[in-house]
Scaffold this active site. Sequence first.
Site, PDB file in Angstrom:
ATOM      1  N   ASN A 164       0.802  -1.222   0.000  1.00 33.56           N
ATOM      2  CA  ASN A 164       0.000   0.000   0.000  1.00 33.56           C
ATOM      3  C   ASN A 164       0.838   1.278   0.000  1.00 33.56           C
ATOM      4  OD1 ASN A 164      -2.469   1.685   0.860  1.00 33.56           O
ATOM      5  ND2 ASN A 164      -1.058   1.934   2.577  1.00 33.56           N
ATOM      6  N   SER A 213      -4.969   3.054  -8.119  1.00 40.20           N
ATOM      7  CA  SER A 213      -5.723   4.300  -7.962  1.00 40.20           C
ATOM      8  C   SER A 213      -6.722   4.415  -9.103  1.00 40.20           C
ATOM      9  CB  SER A 213      -4.781   5.499  -8.029  1.00 40.20           C
ATOM     10  OG  SER A 213      -5.539   6.702  -8.126  1.00 40.20           O
ATOM     11  N   TYR A 253       2.917   9.602 -11.347  1.00 42.96           N
ATOM     12  CA  TYR A 253       2.014   8.881 -10.437  1.00 42.96           C
ATOM     13  C   TYR A 253       1.007   8.048 -11.234  1.00 42.96           C
ATOM     14  CZ  TYR A 253      -1.356   8.145  -6.616  1.00 42.96           C
ATOM     15  OH  TYR A 253      -2.199   7.593  -5.684  1.00 42.96           O
ATOM     16  N   ALA A 295       1.165   6.971 -14.336  1.00 37.48           N
ATOM     17  CA  ALA A 295       1.831   5.860 -15.030  1.00 37.48           C
ATOM     18  C   ALA A 295       2.195   4.754 -14.037  1.00 37.48           C
ATOM     19  CB  ALA A 295       3.083   6.372 -15.747  1.00 37.48           C
ATOM     20  N   SER A 296       2.626   5.145 -12.855  1.00 35.07           N
ATOM     21  CA  SER A 296       3.023   4.136 -11.855  1.00 35.07           C
ATOM     22  C   SER A 296       1.819   3.295 -11.435  1.00 35.07           C
ATOM     23  CB  SER A 296       3.664   4.800 -10.629  1.00 35.07           C
ATOM     24  OG  SER A 296       2.705   5.423  -9.795  1.00 35.07           O
ATOM     25  N   LYS A 297       0.661   3.917 -11.304  1.00 36.00           N
ATOM     26  CA  LYS A 297      -0.514   3.171 -10.859  1.00 36.00           C
ATOM     27  C   LYS A 297      -1.065   2.281 -11.983  1.00 36.00           C
ATOM     28  CE  LYS A 297      -0.524   4.622  -6.616  1.00 36.00           C
ATOM     29  NZ  LYS A 297      -0.216   3.687  -5.512  1.00 36.00           N
ATOM     30  N   ILE A 318      -9.203  10.325  -1.672  1.00 33.43           N
ATOM     31  CA  ILE A 318      -9.434  10.029  -0.247  1.00 33.43           C
ATOM     32  C   ILE A 318      -8.826  11.134   0.621  1.00 33.43           C
ATOM     33  CG2 ILE A 318      -9.053   8.287   1.571  1.00 33.43           C
ATOM     34  CD1 ILE A 318     -10.707   7.337  -0.886  1.00 33.43           C
TER      35      ILE A 318
HETATM   36  P1  NAD Z   1      -0.363   8.622   3.081  1.00 31.90           P
HETATM   37  O1  NAD Z   1       0.627   9.603   2.591  1.00 31.90           O
HETATM   38  O2  NAD Z   1      -1.294   9.011   4.190  1.00 31.90           O
HETATM   39  O3  NAD Z   1       0.363   7.267   3.473  1.00 31.90           O
HETATM   40  C1  NAD Z   1       1.367   6.691   2.669  1.00 31.90           C
HETATM   41  C2  NAD Z   1       2.422   6.067   3.564  1.00 31.90           C
HETATM   42  O4  NAD Z   1       3.428   5.475   2.725  1.00 31.90           O
HETATM   43  C3  NAD Z   1       3.134   7.093   4.456  1.00 31.90           C
HETATM   44  O5  NAD Z   1       3.085   6.685   5.823  1.00 31.90           O
HETATM   45  C4  NAD Z   1       4.566   7.091   3.934  1.00 31.90           C
HETATM   46  O6  NAD Z   1       5.549   7.323   4.938  1.00 31.90           O
HETATM   47  C5  NAD Z   1       4.682   5.698   3.341  1.00 31.90           C
HETATM   48  N1  NAD Z   1       5.791   5.605   2.389  1.00 31.90           N
HETATM   49  C6  NAD Z   1       6.165   6.506   1.446  1.00 31.90           C
HETATM   50  N2  NAD Z   1       7.276   6.098   0.816  1.00 31.90           N
HETATM   51  C7  NAD Z   1       7.614   4.894   1.367  1.00 31.90           C
HETATM   52  C8  NAD Z   1       8.668   3.975   1.142  1.00 31.90           C
HETATM   53  N3  NAD Z   1       9.621   4.198   0.234  1.00 31.90           N
HETATM   54  N4  NAD Z   1       8.700   2.850   1.880  1.00 31.90           N
HETATM   55  C9  NAD Z   1       7.760   2.610   2.828  1.00 31.90           C
HETATM   56  N5  NAD Z   1       6.756   3.448   3.098  1.00 31.90           N
HETATM   57  C10 NAD Z   1       6.673   4.581   2.370  1.00 31.90           C
HETATM   58  O7  NAD Z   1      -1.208   8.212   1.792  1.00 31.90           O
HETATM   59  P2  NAD Z   1      -2.514   7.326   1.555  1.00 31.90           P
HETATM   60  O8  NAD Z   1      -3.503   8.207   0.906  1.00 31.90           O
HETATM   61  O9  NAD Z   1      -2.897   6.535   2.747  1.00 31.90           O
HETATM   62  O10 NAD Z   1      -1.926   6.383   0.415  1.00 31.90           O
HETATM   63  C11 NAD Z   1      -1.827   4.992   0.512  1.00 31.90           C
HETATM   64  C12 NAD Z   1      -1.857   4.428  -0.901  1.00 31.90           C
HETATM   65  O11 NAD Z   1      -3.119   4.760  -1.501  1.00 31.90           O
HETATM   66  C13 NAD Z   1      -0.782   4.984  -1.826  1.00 31.90           C
HETATM   67  O12 NAD Z   1      -0.269   3.943  -2.631  1.00 31.90           O
HETATM   68  C14 NAD Z   1      -1.546   5.987  -2.664  1.00 31.90           C
HETATM   69  O13 NAD Z   1      -0.941   6.209  -3.903  1.00 31.90           O
HETATM   70  C15 NAD Z   1      -2.885   5.306  -2.797  1.00 31.90           C
HETATM   71  N6  NAD Z   1      -4.000   6.164  -3.163  1.00 31.90           N
HETATM   72  C16 NAD Z   1      -4.364   7.221  -2.410  1.00 31.90           C
HETATM   73  C17 NAD Z   1      -5.412   8.034  -2.821  1.00 31.90           C
HETATM   74  C18 NAD Z   1      -5.843   9.242  -2.041  1.00 31.90           C
HETATM   75  O14 NAD Z   1      -6.673  10.005  -2.542  1.00 31.90           O
HETATM   76  N7  NAD Z   1      -5.346   9.477  -0.841  1.00 31.90           N
HETATM   77  C19 NAD Z   1      -6.118   7.735  -3.991  1.00 31.90           C
HETATM   78  C20 NAD Z   1      -5.734   6.631  -4.745  1.00 31.90           C
HETATM   79  C21 NAD Z   1      -4.669   5.853  -4.321  1.00 31.90           C
END
Ligand code: NAD
Length: 263
Positions: free
Chosen positions: A95, A149, A163, A165-167, A196
């Site tokens: 995640n 995502s 971002y 492209a990565s997803k 979110i």
């Molecule tokens: P967040 O920033 O609250 O949490 C992400 C966590 O990942 C952080 O605690 C961070 O320290 C950790 N992290 C970052 N780089 C890291 C690394 N190299 N190794 C280990 N941990 C690392 O974000 P979130 O919204 O909870 O995101 C979680 C996932 O959901 C992500 O993959 C994000 O891309 C995806 N996502 C989020 C949303 C949104 O709207 N928030 C939408 C779609 C997808």
Amino acid sequence: MTGQRLSGKVAIITGAGSGIGFETAVLFAKEGAKVVCADINEKGIQNTVARIAELAGKEASAIAVRTDVSKEEEVKALVEKAVEEFGRLDIMFNNAGIMHPEDDNALTTAEKVWDLTMNINVKGVWFGCKHAINAMRQNGGGSIINTASFVALMGAATPQLAYTASKGAVLAMTRELAMVHARENIRFNSLCPGPIRTPLLMDFLNTEEKKQRRLVHVPQGRFGEAIEQAYGALFLASDESSFVTGTDFRVDGGLSNAYVTPE
Ligand code: NAD
């Protein structure tokens, strides 16, 4: 504890120090899983483990393992630690992810931003899958959930090219892994959150105007909450989803099916 949907299971959650990962770690512990909380942010996962002790009751077990998911030796050590501590691995929730503030369009995104994003969001997921497969083979299967995502499914005129492209890569990789390992009883699904209300997105959308630019497209008219993703991950992690593999599992308030949204 609230339930036993993950009773006897051992789960690793990356990015467990914040947002979706935090909520999922607490929920999985409440549902009876032993939880290994991984994040690059040591303080974040220490806090998650402390909150699990408060919220999930005294039978809950959780440990924190500081891990940079873009470093293979750290991910390998993370999986080894989970098995050493709790004897097996049943659930891997890859995640952790970043959305870089300088990630922009094709002309303006710096190569270092692209590389950093790919290293964490794509290579990190690959490493997590690779080492989890090895561990899950020891106990006849498991569930691997990779966070993608909604931006992997639809185009946005507010670019974050690396971002996005990565997803997209996470979706394609997860689908292929699901096929390769289907007969080994290792399931792979992508979780596709909509926008979110977590630090990742709220730091990026740092003005009301930027927030409204997105919200008009969300049928439910609001940002989702991290706990709503955690419930999606819980279904994919549990045996309730035993015939679900290779999906792009959307928890997005209807966004990816929308044309005109309600006023
Ligand atoms: P967040 O920033 O609250 O949490 C992400 C966590 O990942 C952080 O605690 C961070 O320290 C950790 N992290 C970052 N780089 C890291 C690394 N190299 N190794 C280990 N941990 C690392 O974000 P979130 O919204 O909870 O995101 C979680 C996932 O959901 C992500 O993959 C994000 O891309 C995806 N996502 C989020 C949303 C949104 O709207 N928030 C939408 C779609 C997808």
